[in-house]
Scaffold this active site. Sequence first.
Site, mmCIF file in Angstrom:
data_model
loop_
_atom_site.group_PDB
_atom_site.id
_atom_site.type_symbol
_atom_site.label_atom_id
_atom_site.label_comp_id
_atom_site.label_asym_id
_atom_site.label_seq_id
_atom_site.Cartn_x
_atom_site.Cartn_y
_atom_site.Cartn_z
ATOM 1 N N CYS A 1 0.837 -1.209 0.000
ATOM 2 C CA CYS A 1 0.000 0.000 0.000
ATOM 3 C C CYS A 1 0.869 1.256 0.000
ATOM 4 O O CYS A 1 0.545 2.249 -0.664
ATOM 5 C CB CYS A 1 -0.913 0.019 1.227
ATOM 6 S SG CYS A 1 -1.974 -1.430 1.355
HETATM 7 C C1 BEZ Z 1 0.594 -4.650 1.852
HETATM 8 O O1 BEZ Z 1 0.166 -3.546 1.529
HETATM 9 O O2 BEZ Z 1 1.776 -4.926 1.765
HETATM 10 C C2 BEZ Z 1 -0.346 -5.698 2.364
HETATM 11 C C3 BEZ Z 1 -1.501 -5.345 3.018
HETATM 12 C C4 BEZ Z 1 -2.331 -6.324 3.519
HETATM 13 C C5 BEZ Z 1 -2.006 -7.649 3.331
HETATM 14 C C6 BEZ Z 1 -0.850 -8.001 2.638
HETATM 15 C C7 BEZ Z 1 -0.021 -7.018 2.146
#
Ligand code: BEZ
Length: 211
Positions: free
Chosen positions: A45
């Site tokens: 994210c």
């Molecule tokens: C991420 O943004 O890295 C992420 C968020 C939730 C679950 C897995 C990865």
Amino acid sequence: MSLRLGDIAPDFKAKTSIGDIQFHTYLGDSWGILFSHPADYTPVCTTELGRTAALQSEFEKRNVKVLALSVDGVVSHQNWIKDINETQNVSVGFPIIADEDKQIAHLYDMIHPNASETFTVRSLFIIGPDKKIKLTLTYPASTGRNFVEVLRVIDSLQLAAKYTVATPANWVDGEDVIVGLTVKTEDALVQFPKGVKVVKPYLRYTPQPNK
Ligand code: BEZ
């Protein structure tokens, strides 16, 4: 029921990292991108929001307002933005919606319980100036989206809104486009004075009309 292409994007009031907004009023006459991410302070994210911020001028050029969303709160968003700016070398200027009660997430079907009961998946909606949904995307948490592809779709949508054309596979701005199926070939020659290449009666190309 999930939202479909052509549906009106539901309006809502929201708290965001830049203050309270009414969605439709905030969009005004612009195009809009509303996209959810699973959670603040997560790696994929962080890169997605960084990439979106890096492309801010490209969105502005196309008259597109961008809004991100997760079920974290305003203070979390504001503090996370500092990390995004630091690590991705950007300045996040678009609002991040704090959907703590998940009302907007449910309105837009951004929670897929078999993926996660609590977090929003990576949903993305492109919304036209008429407030209708023009594109939906759903990616899993483990895959960051390609925001250059989102810009490419906007270019295609904006072109098709202005001219009776469609864009072929892998098209990018500046390349030849496809004459719309509703246009007769004899009319196409008038409508597209740069020329029409007829490969099959249903497959006709013309140079991009606005270039
Ligand atoms: C991420 O943004 O890295 C992420 C968020 C939730 C679950 C897995 C990865």
